[in-house]
Design a protein around this motif. Sequence first.
Motif, short mmCIF file in Angstrom:
data_model
loop_
_atom_site.label_atom_id
_atom_site.label_comp_id
_atom_site.label_asym_id
_atom_site.label_seq_id
_atom_site.Cartn_x
_atom_site.Cartn_y
_atom_site.Cartn_z
N MET A 1 0.78 -1.19 0.10
CA MET A 1 -0.09 0.00 0.14
C MET A 1 0.91 1.21 0.09
N ILE A 2 1.97 1.36 0.85
CA ILE A 2 2.88 2.26 1.11
C ILE A 2 3.52 2.38 -0.43
N ASN A 3 3.92 1.40 -0.87
CA ASN A 3 4.58 1.55 -2.21
C ASN A 3 3.52 1.98 -3.25
N LEU A 4 2.24 1.61 -3.44
CA LEU A 4 1.26 2.29 -4.22
C LEU A 4 1.30 3.71 -4.34
N ILE A 5 0.99 4.25 -3.02
CA ILE A 5 1.00 5.54 -2.75
C ILE A 5 2.18 6.53 -3.28
N PHE A 6 3.23 6.12 -3.13
CA PHE A 6 4.48 6.95 -3.51
C PHE A 6 4.83 6.79 -4.84
N ALA A 7 4.45 5.54 -5.34
CA ALA A 7 4.60 5.38 -6.87
C ALA A 7 3.50 6.21 -7.51
N ALA A 8 2.46 6.16 -7.17
CA ALA A 8 1.33 7.21 -7.65
C ALA A 8 1.65 8.54 -7.66
N ILE A 9 2.34 9.19 -6.51
CA ILE A 9 2.71 10.35 -6.38
C ILE A 9 3.89 10.61 -7.32
N ASP A 10 4.77 9.87 -7.38
CA ASP A 10 5.96 10.00 -8.23
C ASP A 10 5.66 9.92 -9.83
N SER A 11 4.65 9.28 -10.00
CA SER A 11 3.97 9.10 -11.50
C SER A 11 3.64 10.46 -12.03
N ASN A 112 -9.66 9.44 -2.00
CA ASN A 112 -10.38 9.28 -3.31
C ASN A 112 -9.83 8.16 -4.23
N PHE A 113 -8.38 8.63 -4.67
CA PHE A 113 -7.65 7.73 -5.57
C PHE A 113 -7.68 6.37 -5.16
N LEU A 114 -7.42 6.22 -3.66
CA LEU A 114 -7.35 4.63 -3.38
C LEU A 114 -8.62 4.12 -3.43
N GLU A 115 -9.83 4.78 -3.13
CA GLU A 115 -11.15 4.25 -3.55
C GLU A 115 -11.47 4.05 -4.92
N ASP A 116 -10.95 5.05 -5.72
CA ASP A 116 -11.16 4.77 -7.32
C ASP A 116 -10.45 3.46 -7.91
N ILE A 117 -9.30 3.15 -7.33
CA ILE A 117 -8.71 1.99 -7.57
C ILE A 117 -8.98 0.78 -6.81
N ASN A 118 -10.00 1.02 -6.13
CA ASN A 118 -10.40 -0.44 -5.12
C ASN A 118 -9.26 -0.87 -4.30
N ALA A 119 -8.08 0.02 -3.88
CA ALA A 119 -7.02 -0.48 -3.01
C ALA A 119 -7.52 -1.34 -1.75
N SER A 120 -8.53 -0.70 -1.04
CA SER A 120 -8.67 -1.07 0.08
C SER A 120 -9.34 -2.72 -0.10
N GLU A 121 -10.35 -3.02 -1.28
CA GLU A 121 -10.66 -4.28 -1.61
C GLU A 121 -9.50 -5.33 -2.02
N ASN A 122 -8.54 -4.50 -2.69
CA ASN A 122 -7.41 -5.45 -3.33
C ASN A 122 -6.38 -5.92 -2.12
N LEU A 123 -6.21 -4.95 -1.00
CA LEU A 123 -5.52 -5.18 0.09
C LEU A 123 -6.12 -6.46 0.69
N LYS A 124 -7.66 -6.45 0.92
CA LYS A 124 -8.17 -7.33 1.65
C LYS A 124 -8.04 -8.88 1.03
N LYS A 125 -8.06 -8.90 -0.50
CA LYS A 125 -7.75 -10.11 -1.17
C LYS A 125 -6.32 -10.57 -0.94
N PHE A 126 -5.31 -9.50 -0.75
CA PHE A 126 -3.97 -9.73 -0.71
C PHE A 126 -3.94 -10.59 0.96
N CYS A 127 -4.54 -9.91 1.85
CA CYS A 127 -4.53 -10.59 3.12
C CYS A 127 -4.85 -11.75 3.21
N LEU A 128 -6.13 -12.12 2.50
CA LEU A 128 -6.73 -13.61 2.65
C LEU A 128 -5.97 -14.70 1.91
N LYS A 129 -5.28 -14.10 0.66
CA LYS A 129 -4.24 -15.02 0.26
C LYS A 129 -3.11 -15.37 1.15
#
Length: 231
Positions: A1-11, A112-129
């Motif tokens: 998640m941290i890498n995602l945010i910084f990569a988005a800002i850097d992009s 809002n950006f994290l919600e737009d890309i479904n980051a929270s749901e994708n994080l939950k899937k990663f946790c369950l995996k």
Amino acid sequence: MINLIFAAIDSIKSNYSTEDITRYLKSGLTDLSTEEISLIENYILLWEIKGKDWLKAFSMHPEGFKSGLSEKDEQILIKLNELRIKIIEPLEKLKNSVKKSSGKEISKAIYNFLEDINASENLKKFCLKNINENNLKIAQECARIWDILMEILNETGMIFSNKMIPISKYRDILFCAINYVDFSSIPQSSDHVLVGVVERTYISRPKILFAIGAANGEFPKAPSQSNLFTN
């Protein structure tokens, strides 16, 4: 998640450099599958897609310098453009939202950006995996990280609620705040925590030691006279 945010800002700071976009895609928390990431990554590396290239339809041959498009090639281009839109629209929205904005507005834009890309749901899937694969420590850390990041975004927004901050400065503040957080977790096995009486417990360089019942003469224990040697 941290890498995602910084990569988005850097992009958005680098105007969608190939390196930053690739980091963003490989964060593992976008809505793209591994196959889709591989497909778009190969294309953007092949044609060095960056900057304004992301804002117009991809039209170059998906296999390089070839003349003419087969039906299969055209279908690949259609898929590539679907992925392009899926990637660039949330980033463009974030980019426009953080221009000349306060800390509070930037925090809200990132949420809002994290919600737009479904980051929270994708994080939950990663946790369950990871739970299914018995990687409990990783799953535990994943479960905490969303709440920690939301708290940091909220506090940063409150502190700089009325102060205009460039996105580069906000990134620095966010980086410092995240590095200040203790991401320690509960020990996952019995050898992480050892309990015993001092006379029979031997530990080599423990990181933390709790001495319970320490009293003068008891701990450290006063040496007793030995009758081994006599006059």
